[in-house]
Design an enzyme around this catalytic site. Sequence first.
Site, mmCIF file in Angstrom:
data_model
loop_
_atom_site.group_PDB
_atom_site.id
_atom_site.type_symbol
_atom_site.label_atom_id
_atom_site.label_comp_id
_atom_site.label_asym_id
_atom_site.label_seq_id
_atom_site.Cartn_x
_atom_site.Cartn_y
_atom_site.Cartn_z
ATOM 1 N N ASP A 149 40.911 57.732 31.036
ATOM 2 C CA ASP A 149 40.637 59.159 31.244
ATOM 3 C C ASP A 149 40.563 59.893 29.902
ATOM 4 O OD1 ASP A 149 40.773 58.853 34.070
ATOM 5 O OD2 ASP A 149 42.952 58.928 33.955
ATOM 6 N N HIS A 188 49.405 53.980 31.535
ATOM 7 C CA HIS A 188 48.825 53.520 32.797
ATOM 8 C C HIS A 188 49.823 52.575 33.457
ATOM 9 C CE1 HIS A 188 46.144 51.747 35.764
ATOM 10 N NE2 HIS A 188 45.256 52.664 35.477
ATOM 11 N N HIS A 199 43.226 61.853 40.664
ATOM 12 C CA HIS A 199 42.298 60.744 40.416
ATOM 13 C C HIS A 199 41.297 61.194 39.347
ATOM 14 C CE1 HIS A 199 40.188 57.125 40.844
ATOM 15 N NE2 HIS A 199 39.819 57.152 42.115
#
Length: 405
Positions: free
Chosen positions: A347, A299, A260
């Site tokens: 990210d 993603h 995560h």
Amino acid sequence: MRTDYLSAQEAASRLGVSLATLYAYVSRGRIDSRAGTDGRSREYSANDIDQLIERRQAGRGAVQAAAHSLAWGLPVLETRISLIRPHGHYYRGVSAIALAESGATLEDVARLLWDCGDHDPFAVTPAHTWPEAISSLLRQPDIPPLERTTAALPLLALDAPHTHSADPRHRRDYAALLLRETAALLCGAHPDPRPIHQLMVTNWQIEDAHLSELVRCALVLCADHELNASSFATRVAASTGASLHVAVCAGLATLSGPHHGGAVARAHAFIQDMLHERHPSEKLRERLRRGDILPGLGHPLYNEGDPRGAMLLEKLGAMHPQSAQLRRILHLIELVQTQCGQRPNLDFALAAIASAYELDANAALAIFAAGRMAGWLAHALEQQESGSLIRPRASYVGRMPVRED
């Protein structure tokens, strides 16, 4: 010959079970039986058997669907907080990208996510000092931001106002105070009435209006992303009646995992490694030949690329066109897309912002956590106001107990 009833062997064969299991179904009243034509055997309702097979198949389908739902699958909870579409995500029907473009702050987004209406929970000025227990944590520079914040929040909960108040305004005032306290803890500062993005940039001691704007946009885009792992963990904790402080601790603990929040640290390390390469294209090709997974790319919910990452990197490139460090980062992005066809996600964008300003991975993760705190609090408030406990069932696939006669 009557065909609406079957012999024991025929019934067991159709069900795919042993005779003992067939008799157990009969004893539980799930299959009707009657005396056979010979007066000695029994016959079993074909209709009951067919219905039992249908229910069993439907049950298996439900179990499979439930299992799939826990891994990027079917929706499992109703929410009014956020919606994800292939082109972007929405906060209560408002585009997160549009909010970031419009100049909205994290506080503005929090008011929207928490459904505050005309009430402004941020109108209350937070205290400017920490209790001694918290100050002692801040004096230990070796404690990373996430761990420091996770350790401090339960201590703050002991004296927090309105911890268990049922009044909606009290609860949102409580959430606003908690959001400010969390942001301050993440960057090692004292609570401050200034917008959170300004507080964070000032604490990093970087006087750059461009960075302040980038952090503002990043906080808005990070604020929520539906039922990600940390938001789900927060909802589970909140469903038990735990206080907001404790519920968001569950979110922080989940964010700390390598699958995560750890993705931000991996993206930061990847960028740093590649920036030190004299020939990044060759190094990247070598990684791909080995089958290495490149962090911060792609993603599952955005087949055409993560719009959050795209927006932040576009802003980063426009704000510092003359930065040699940034030019190397943008060149790396071009190489990645050319060689493997994947686009940077959120990210990677957070790691790129930190790298461009020579900040470490903890700073990038602090932005993520401070922004997502607004969403965790929204999920905690929504879950607690629903009054329901989240308690799913498990599908047992282990060793079965031995029946004792």
